[in-house]
Write an enzyme that holds these catalytic residues in place. Structure first.
Site, PDB file in Angstrom:
ATOM      1  N   THR A 263      22.033  13.087 -11.376  1.00  0.00           N
ATOM      2  CA  THR A 263      20.692  12.509 -11.320  1.00  0.00           C
ATOM      3  C   THR A 263      19.593  13.551 -11.562  1.00  0.00           C
ATOM      4  OG1 THR A 263      21.093  12.810  -8.992  1.00  0.00           O
ATOM      5  CG2 THR A 263      21.119  10.565  -9.805  1.00  0.00           C
ATOM      6  N   PHE A 390      14.878   6.743  -5.153  1.00  0.00           N
ATOM      7  CA  PHE A 390      15.875   7.316  -4.240  1.00  0.00           C
ATOM      8  C   PHE A 390      16.517   6.257  -3.359  1.00  0.00           C
ATOM      9  CE2 PHE A 390      13.214  10.998  -5.323  1.00  0.00           C
ATOM     10  CZ  PHE A 390      14.201  11.913  -5.700  1.00  0.00           C
ATOM     11  N   CYS A 397      18.775   8.114  -0.594  1.00  0.00           N
ATOM     12  CA  CYS A 397      19.344   9.399  -0.997  1.00  0.00           C
ATOM     13  C   CYS A 397      19.159  10.469   0.071  1.00  0.00           C
ATOM     14  CB  CYS A 397      18.655   9.850  -2.284  1.00  0.00           C
ATOM     15  SG  CYS A 397      19.311  11.382  -2.901  1.00  0.00           S
TER      16      CYS A 397
HETATM   17  C1  HEM Z   1      22.139   8.114  -2.703  1.00  0.00           C
HETATM   18  C2  HEM Z   1      18.986   8.745  -6.332  1.00  0.00           C
HETATM   19  C3  HEM Z   1      19.725  13.549  -6.120  1.00  0.00           C
HETATM   20  C4  HEM Z   1      23.212  12.862  -2.869  1.00  0.00           C
HETATM   21  C5  HEM Z   1      21.207   7.881  -3.686  1.00  0.00           C
HETATM   22  C6  HEM Z   1      20.650   6.586  -4.016  1.00  0.00           C
HETATM   23  C7  HEM Z   1      19.784   6.766  -5.044  1.00  0.00           C
HETATM   24  C8  HEM Z   1      19.763   8.182  -5.352  1.00  0.00           C
HETATM   25  C9  HEM Z   1      18.979   5.683  -5.762  1.00  0.00           C
HETATM   26  C10 HEM Z   1      21.007   5.255  -3.348  1.00  0.00           C
HETATM   27  C11 HEM Z   1      22.092   4.570  -4.114  1.00  0.00           C
HETATM   28  C12 HEM Z   1      22.443   3.190  -3.621  1.00  0.00           C
HETATM   29  O1  HEM Z   1      21.658   2.535  -2.936  1.00  0.00           O
HETATM   30  O2  HEM Z   1      23.551   2.743  -3.957  1.00  0.00           O
HETATM   31  C13 HEM Z   1      18.923  10.109  -6.577  1.00  0.00           C
HETATM   32  C14 HEM Z   1      18.039  10.708  -7.541  1.00  0.00           C
HETATM   33  C15 HEM Z   1      18.239  12.066  -7.480  1.00  0.00           C
HETATM   34  C16 HEM Z   1      19.254  12.304  -6.477  1.00  0.00           C
HETATM   35  C17 HEM Z   1      17.077   9.946  -8.459  1.00  0.00           C
HETATM   36  C18 HEM Z   1      17.607  13.178  -8.260  1.00  0.00           C
HETATM   37  C19 HEM Z   1      16.465  13.104  -8.903  1.00  0.00           C
HETATM   38  C20 HEM Z   1      20.697  13.790  -5.192  1.00  0.00           C
HETATM   39  C21 HEM Z   1      21.158  15.093  -4.787  1.00  0.00           C
HETATM   40  C22 HEM Z   1      22.140  14.895  -3.862  1.00  0.00           C
HETATM   41  C23 HEM Z   1      22.300  13.459  -3.688  1.00  0.00           C
HETATM   42  C24 HEM Z   1      20.621  16.414  -5.310  1.00  0.00           C
HETATM   43  C25 HEM Z   1      22.940  15.901  -3.098  1.00  0.00           C
HETATM   44  C26 HEM Z   1      22.617  17.150  -2.946  1.00  0.00           C
HETATM   45  C27 HEM Z   1      23.232  11.511  -2.575  1.00  0.00           C
HETATM   46  C28 HEM Z   1      24.166  10.908  -1.636  1.00  0.00           C
HETATM   47  C29 HEM Z   1      23.850   9.545  -1.573  1.00  0.00           C
HETATM   48  C30 HEM Z   1      22.730   9.339  -2.491  1.00  0.00           C
HETATM   49  C31 HEM Z   1      25.268  11.628  -0.879  1.00  0.00           C
HETATM   50  C32 HEM Z   1      24.508   8.485  -0.708  1.00  0.00           C
HETATM   51  C33 HEM Z   1      23.732   8.401   0.584  1.00  0.00           C
HETATM   52  C34 HEM Z   1      24.327   7.417   1.575  1.00  0.00           C
HETATM   53  O3  HEM Z   1      24.599   6.274   1.222  1.00  0.00           O
HETATM   54  O4  HEM Z   1      24.518   7.818   2.725  1.00  0.00           O
HETATM   55  N1  HEM Z   1      20.644   8.837  -4.515  1.00  0.00           N
HETATM   56  N2  HEM Z   1      19.642  11.093  -5.960  1.00  0.00           N
HETATM   57  N3  HEM Z   1      21.396  12.824  -4.508  1.00  0.00           N
HETATM   58  N4  HEM Z   1      22.392  10.537  -3.070  1.00  0.00           N
HETATM   59 FE1  HEM Z   1      20.938  10.849  -4.426  1.00  0.00          FE
END
Ligand code: HEM
Length: 452
Positions: A263, A390, A397
């Site tokens: 992402t 996010f 996120c």
């Molecule tokens: C969950 C976007 C960067 C780790 C999510 C979700 C979104 C998202 C939309 C929710 C997904 C859902 O509802 O199914 C983004 C965007 C990023 C980014 C746009 C960068 C611009 C990161 C980074 C990490 C990360 C850098 C780790 C270092 C996670 C994890 C989840 C998550 C582990 C699951 C959280 C949970 O359900 O407990 N992200 N993310 N993401 N993201 Fe990100």
């Protein structure tokens, strides 16, 4: 059509664009589509999305395609079921690794990787932006999170892990639109899928083995703050007192390697695209970087936090080009949204982020890249649920601050060092797996002279 519903109409390489095109034909803010045996409701009206974001009424369902991604990400945070105890346990154990103090501690390592990108660009004329941003973000999450060095900038080829990951994600998307019988019949594809998953797992095992052999508990390079892997190996859940089982640590490492880079590399690539299309914003960004990081000043965490134009570029980029194009929601009980659309308990709902983020109901001049939307005085007037790059609620996120810190630094360093241009006037082509990013996006870079 019988059995497959609309599945054959959905182009495999660009499903998100297809769903957006359908949304453009249905300005009411939602539509329903039969896909295989599922009836899916797509929602993008900001007020209807507000209802879907109510955690007391809706939750994140882990069904296709996430249930397919579970083949390799298992019970990692992203694909774990919310009501499963392991999600809460891992969430509580890992949360401290994403606070402000941790971001500051990771900063020297983030800078080391950003410097590797700058060193590569200093000797290049043309660069492949998404490929190099992928190198940057993969190396950053693996170094800060696990103390593991991919050294991606040392090789002309992307790391084999990325090939396996790309293949596995693509196959997961294919399976998402295929009836299970067809999936079972495609033996070759299945063998290749299993082999890719095995290769990714080998890398994860190596990462964990290296850490265990080093025996430093993960506080090594991260300024006294325990990194992700350190927490997973050492820390107990403050609520249950339990540690994460080994099997789950593997799932989490793989999840972070994927979610932690795909992402952010998309965000950085889209941001550079937006700057090239909007020279007045590019000029503003150069002016800010020259003021805070004159000459070859080395960025510190404190300076990066003082940036104002750069973070607004990132916020606006995430509005116009959201790397994750949709999030799933489902009602906890039978319900009605908008006062007239009934949804049965468990109905798969998809919040489509591009049409939500460009909804005329929530945004003035929605197609315009305008970073002033993110000035504090304008932000206060935003619709509360028309911006979800996010995600939402407790499943939002966990890496948001991490991504934004890393992206601020990388963009600032690129602007401090390079004059960027795209003489070919690149036209956006989207490549989609689980996320979207620009495809075939090369630009010209030249070291900057002080007056530029
Ligand atoms: C969950 C976007 C960067 C780790 C999510 C979700 C979104 C998202 C939309 C929710 C997904 C859902 O509802 O199914 C983004 C965007 C990023 C980014 C746009 C960068 C611009 C990161 C980074 C990490 C990360 C850098 C780790 C270092 C996670 C994890 C989840 C998550 C582990 C699951 C959280 C949970 O359900 O407990 N992200 N993310 N993401 N993201 Fe990100």
């Amino acid at each position: 059509m019988p059995i497959v519903g609309n599945a054959l109409r959905i182009p495999r390489d660009r499903p998100s664009e297809f769903f957006q095109e359908v949304a453009a034909r249905h300005p009411g803010g939602l539509y329903r589509m039969e896909i295989l045996d599922r009836s899916v409701v797509f929602v993008y009206d900001p007020d209807l999305v507000t209802e879907l974001c109510d955690e007391t009424r809706f939750y994140k369902p882990v069904d296709a395609p996430l249930s397919i991604v579970r083949d390799f990400a298992g019970d990692g945070l992203f694909t774990a079921r919310g009501d499963d105890q392991i999600w809460g346990q891992a969430h509580r154990i890992l949360l401290p690794a994403f606070g402000q103090r941790s971001m500051k501690a990771y900063f020297p390592q983030m800078l080391e990787v950003a410097e590797a990108l700058a060193a590569k660009w200093a000797t290049a004329d043309e660069v492949d932006v998404p490929a190099d941003m992928t190198r940057l973000t993969l190396d950053t999450i693996s170094l800060t999170g696990f103390g593991y060095r991919f050294r991606s900038f040392e090789s002309p080829e992307l790391h084999p892990f990325l090939r396996s990951m790309g293949n596995a994600l693509t196959e997961a998307m294919v399976r998402n639109q295929q009836i299970p019988l067809v999936t079972r019949m495609k033996r070759r594809a299945d063998e290749a899928y299993r082999a890719d998953i095995a290769r990714m797992r080998e890398l994860v095992d190596e990462v964990i083995r290296e850490r265990r052999a080093g025996g430093d508990g993960g506080t090594g390079g991260a300024g006294g703050v325990t990194d992700l892997l350190g927490l997973m190996l050492e820390a107990a859940d403050p609520r249950t007192g339990e540690r994460l089982p080994d099997e789950n640590i593997r799932d989490q490492v793989l999840t972070f390697l994927i979610a932690g880079h795909e992402t952010t590399s998309g965000l950085l690539s889209f941001a550079i695209y937006n700057l090239l299309r909007n020279p007045h914003v590019l000029a503003q960004a150069y002016a800010e970087v020259d003021r805070l990081l004159p000459g070859d000043t080395v960025p510190t965490y404190e300076t990066i936090m003082k940036l104002d134009v750069v973070p607004r570029i990132l916020e606006e980029t995430l509005r116009i080009w959201s790397p994750i194009p949709s999030i799933g929601r489902a009602p906890r009980e039978d319900t009605v949204i908008g006062g007239r659309y009934p949804l049965a308990k468990g109905t798969k709902c998809v919040v489509l982020l591009p049409p939500l983020h460009r909804s005329p109901k929530a945004w003035d001049r929605p197609e315009e890249f305008d970073i002033d939307r993110w000035l504090p005085e304008n932000k206060a007037a935003h619709h509360p649920h028309a911006y979800k790059p996010f995600g939402n609620g407790e499943r939002a996120c966990i890496g948001r601050q991490f991504a934004l810190t890393e992206a601020r630094l990388a963009l600032a360093l690129v602007l401090q060092r390079f004059a960027v241009s795209d003489p070919e006037a690149y036209r956006m082509e989207i490549k989609q797996t689980l996320t979207v990013k620009p495809d075939n996006f090369t630009i010209r870079v030249r070291p900057r002279k002080p007056s530029e």
